[in-house]
Design an enzyme around this catalytic site. Sequence first.
Site, mmCIF file in Angstrom:
data_model
loop_
_atom_site.group_PDB
_atom_site.id
_atom_site.type_symbol
_atom_site.label_atom_id
_atom_site.label_comp_id
_atom_site.label_asym_id
_atom_site.label_seq_id
_atom_site.Cartn_x
_atom_site.Cartn_y
_atom_site.Cartn_z
ATOM 1 N N LYS A 1 0.869 -1.185 0.000
ATOM 2 C CA LYS A 1 0.000 0.000 0.000
ATOM 3 C C LYS A 1 0.895 1.220 0.000
ATOM 4 O O LYS A 1 2.025 1.163 0.485
ATOM 5 C CB LYS A 1 -0.864 0.012 1.265
ATOM 6 C CG LYS A 1 -2.116 0.828 1.129
ATOM 7 C CD LYS A 1 -3.243 0.004 0.547
ATOM 8 C CE LYS A 1 -4.465 0.824 0.268
ATOM 9 N NZ LYS A 1 -5.610 -0.019 -0.079
ATOM 10 N N ALA B 1 -18.938 3.445 -3.115
ATOM 11 C CA ALA B 1 -20.372 3.658 -2.869
ATOM 12 C C ALA B 1 -21.130 3.635 -4.195
ATOM 13 O O ALA B 1 -22.186 2.991 -4.315
ATOM 14 C CB ALA B 1 -20.579 4.998 -2.167
ATOM 15 N N ASP C 1 -6.949 4.240 -4.615
ATOM 16 C CA ASP C 1 -7.622 4.107 -3.320
ATOM 17 C C ASP C 1 -8.248 5.492 -3.094
ATOM 18 O O ASP C 1 -8.445 6.235 -4.071
ATOM 19 C CB ASP C 1 -6.612 3.736 -2.215
ATOM 20 C CG ASP C 1 -7.278 3.216 -0.941
ATOM 21 O OD1 ASP C 1 -7.657 2.046 -0.897
ATOM 22 O OD2 ASP C 1 -7.442 3.988 0.021
HETATM 23 N N1 GLU Z 1 -7.373 0.141 -2.916
HETATM 24 C C1 GLU Z 1 -8.122 -1.030 -3.245
HETATM 25 C C2 GLU Z 1 -8.123 -1.980 -2.052
HETATM 26 O O1 GLU Z 1 -8.151 -1.548 -0.932
HETATM 27 C C3 GLU Z 1 -7.691 -1.644 -4.566
HETATM 28 C C4 GLU Z 1 -6.261 -2.085 -4.627
HETATM 29 C C5 GLU Z 1 -5.794 -2.589 -5.999
HETATM 30 O O2 GLU Z 1 -6.619 -2.649 -6.915
HETATM 31 O O3 GLU Z 1 -4.612 -2.919 -6.111
HETATM 32 O O4 GLU Z 1 -8.147 -3.176 -2.167
#
Ligand code: GLU
Length: 444
Positions: A126, A242, A166
């Site tokens: 992340k 959402a 995200d």
């Molecule tokens: N941010 C999204 C999650 O919390 C997607 C992450 C992604 O597609 O790599 O899973």
Amino acid sequence: MKADINEFLTALKAKTAGEKEFHQAVQEVVESIWDVYQQNPRYKKAKILERMTEPERVIMFRVPWVDDLGEVQINRGYRVEFNSALGPYKGGLRFHPTVTLSILKFLGFEQTFKNSLTSLPMGGGKGGSDFSPKGKSDNEIMRFCQSFMTELQRHIGPHTDVPAGDIGVGGREIGYLFGQYKRIRNEFTGVLTGKGLAWGGSLIRPEATGFGAVYFVHHMLSLLGKDIAGQTFSVSGFGNVAWGAITKIAELGGKVVTISGPDGYIYDADGIHGEKIDYLLELRATNNDIVEPYAEEFGAKFYPDRRPWEQKVDIAIPCATENEVNLEDAQLLVKNGCFLLAEASNMGCTADAAEYLIKAISYAPGKAVNAGGVAVSGLEMTQNSQRLNWTREEVDGRLHIIMREIHDTCVRYGREGDKINYVKGANVGGFVKVADAMLAQGVV
Ligand code: GLU
């Protein structure tokens, strides 16, 4: 058992002082998997838990950029490469003023289990920045993204680490980030997911998190002998997640009566459907991060500075951010007749709210419910490797199967008498695969 868990958590907290969101995420997982951990001495001997809670790598960097007035601005950029046992690090980038190392470590840790649950070959990571896109011009966002990628590009790649969106990072930001990566590296690769359709993106990716959450809720309801049609839902947030969830609920005959923003929440007794769903995209595109204009546009009620959980509904789907449902909110929901809560946000409930909900109603955690987003990111990576684009039906069909299998995994590992403990099911199901892969790969 409690004493052993406490000893482990005390040591972790001493090493990572002040990282309270990270501690919360670890505690929930450790409590769920402790029995499995004790029953398997090989895990303990290889110190799997100690290794799993230490990111493989954390990158922190300066992001300098120049605003429209010619002033120099400085933000902090991060990428937490948490675990690569199952595949390249994979997970989103969050641009929001609340971003800290603790927030990204909790999200990266959760992502490892979530990605494992999808059964696709993806590790966990992340990243993001404390940059706030709110009120920024398009040019400012582009300059920020270019500066951010100028450093990040050294650390990522299609076989190493594949970021995505995200909170605060959508199609526009992914475009600017991708453009800068391509320019510096002179490579057109699937280094990011959530790309535009014409340049390597996948159909259904924008809808995937919300659609996947509703498919998961469908399976939870089936076990209770119920259906989406005819149920009333409260949803929080008004962003991508959402929007996807509301679209699918409306299509399946459910009624969503709330959305929310940092300014308060909307109650629309008539339900959010048709052009009202399209309006959410318009609202998001203004970059103002307020939901109030919906009330004026459609004659709905706006409650400033309040959360939607005080309304009477059958089902609640938090779609905004971590810890957005506290114990009081959870108790009020249940008192008003809510019988199911599925988190589409990551760690949407506080620890005490989650503990209460597990016993009181049917409750499922974010790492299972919202895994559809990263799952379709995984499918986008597959399409990029094949240099092919799949049809909508192909991608949606696979998303359906993945969500059903995640639900099956939760039921398999989480059954407690005639109830399903989805938190335990998701944590144990996600953990075992990562732990076994780590054992097989030696002490690395
Ligand atoms: N941010 C999204 C999650 O919390 C997607 C992450 C992604 O597609 O790599 O899973």
